[in-house]
Design an enzyme around this catalytic site. Structure first.
Site: not given
Ligand code: 13P
Length: 343
Positions: A182, A224
Site C-alpha cells: 500500500e 493497494k
C-alpha cells in the site's frame, strides 16, 4: 531462499480466493488511535469491548460474503473472541472470507526530511508473521504514505518507503503470506490532477523497481494504491471520467500485468465518489490486465458507523448501511454501478 512448492501453492490459493470478480476487501484494521478518532467524532466510547462489538457487527452483516472476499484485521481483533465463533479469523473463514492482518507498526518521521513519514515494523517481522499465520491469517498489509507539497515527496522519502515495501513483501512471501503493498499518495493539499499523476507515477515506478530488486514474485502480491485524484482543497473540478483515465494511465505505465489484483484505498474520498471513480475505471475493463477492485476502510464504513453510534438498537440499520456500500462497490468492480442506485 527459493520458495517451496507448498508455499507457492499457499500464496496462489490466497490470491485466487481474494481476487474474485465482483468482490473486494474490507479494511477493518484501523489502529486503536485511528478508530478512537473516528469513534470520538461520533461520541462513541472507544474501549476494547466497543471496538469488538463494532467489528463483529460489520463481519456478521447478512450477505457480506457476496461482496467481500477478504478482511484486513487489526492485531487486537485477531485475539478477541466473537459471540458466535472461537476467533474472528474462524468466523470469516466459515463464510469463505479470507482473514488478513495489518503488520506495520505505524508512521514515524524520516530524519533530515520535511517531516515526511516512513513506516516502522521491519525488525522482528518474520517472527510476528509466523505468529499471525498460526492464527489463520492468510495475507497481510503494510502502508507507506507520500505527501504532496511544493517540496515533497522527496527522493529520500520515495526511495526509503519503496525499499521498506519491498523488504516487507519479500519477508511475507518467504513465510507464505500474501503481501498487500500500500503506497498511499495522500489526498491532503491543493495540488492538481496533473501533479498527482506525476507523483503517483514516480512512486509506483520506484516501488516496482525495488520489488524487482528484492525478488518479490509479482504474481503473489496485491497492490493497494491511491486513485489519481486532485488534492482535497484543489479548486478545479475533476470528473470521475478524468480520474479514471488518469489512474488507469498511471497504472498501465507502472504496474506489470503479472500483478493479479489492484485493490484501491479510498483515501478520504466520500463513499459515493470512491464508488463512482472505481466504476468509471471499468470503462477500460476489456484492456485491463489486472483484477481492479477495492480495499476501502472509510468509504465502506462511514455510513455504517454513523448509523450505529455505539447503540445495540441500531445494529440492523448499521449493517444495512454497510451492506449497501459493499454491494454498490461490488457492482462498481464490474462496471455495473449507477448513481441512481444510491437512493
Ligand atoms: P481508506 O479506504 O479509508 O483510505 O483506508 C484504507 C486503508 O486500509 C488505509 O491503510
Amino acid at each position: 531462499m527459493i520458495a517451496s512448492s507448498a508455499i507457492t501453492n499457499e500464496l496462489e490459493k490466497t490470491v485466487a480466493s481474494i481476487a474474485r470478480p465482483g468482490k473486494g476487501i474490507l479494511a477493518a484494521d484501523e489502529s486503536t488511535g485511528t478508530i478512537s478518532k473516528r469513534f470520538n467524532a461520533l461520541k462513541i466510547p472507544c474501549t476494547e469491548e466497543s471496538r469488538k462489538a463494532y467489528r463483529e457487527l460489520l463481519f456478521t452483516s447478512p450477505g457480506i460474503e457476496q461482496y467481500i472476499s477478504g478482511i484486513i484485521l487489526f492485531e487486537e481483533t485477531l485475539y478477541q473472541k466473537p459471540e458466535i465463533a472461537n476467533t474472528f479469523p474462524e468466523l470469516l473463514l466459515e463464510k469463505g472470507i479470507i482473514p488478513g492482518v495489518k503488520v506495520d507498526k505505524g508512521l514515524i518521521n524520516i530524519a533530515n526530511s520535511q517531516s515526511e513519514k516512513t513506516t516502522q515494523g521491519l525488525d522482528g517481522l518474520a517472527e510476528r508473521l509466523e505468529t499471525y499465520k498460526r492464527s489463520s491469517t492468510k495475507f497481510v498489509k503494510w502502508r507507506e504514505v507520500f505527501s504532496i507539497s511544493d517540496l515533497t515527496p522527496s527522493r529520500l522519502a520515495i526511495q526509503t518507503n519503496a525499499e521498506n515495501l519491498a523488504r516487507y513483501a519479500a519477508i511475507c512471501q518467504e513465510i507464505g503470506l500474501v503481501p498487500i503493498i500500500e503506497p498511499e499518495v495522500l489526498i491532503d493539499g491543493n495540488h492538481t490532477l496533473i501533479k498527482s499523476f506525476e507523483i503517483c507515477e514516480e512512486v509506483l515506478h520506484q516501488v516496482f523497481h525495488r520489488l524487482h530488486l528484492h525478488k518479490v514474485v509479482l504474481e503473489h502480491i496485491i497492490l493497494k494504491p491511491s486513485m489519481v485524484t486532485p488534492g482535497k482543497t484543489c479548486l478545479s473540478k475533476t470528473s470521475p471520467k478524468e480520474i479514471a483515465e488518469a489512474t488507469i494511465q498511471v497504472l498501465c505505465r507502472t504496474v506489470p500485468c503479472a500483478v493479479p489484483s489492484i485493490n484501491f484505498l479510498s483515501g478520504g474520498q466520500s463513499p459515493e465518489d470512491a464508488t463512482q471513480n472505481l466504476n468509471s475505471m471499468h470503462r477500460f475493463r476489456n484492456v485491463l490486465p489486472w483484477n481492479v477492485s477495492f480495499s476501502f476502510s472509510r468509504a465502506l464504513q462511514e455510513p455504517c458507523m454513523k448509523a450505529w453510534l455505539g447503540k445495540t438498537q441500531n445494529i440492523l440499520t448499521a449493517q444495512d448501511a454497510f451492506i449497501k456500500r459493499a454491494k454498490l462497490n461490488s457492482l462498481a468492480c464490474l462496471g455495473e454501478y449507477d448513481s441512481t442506485l444510491e437512493s
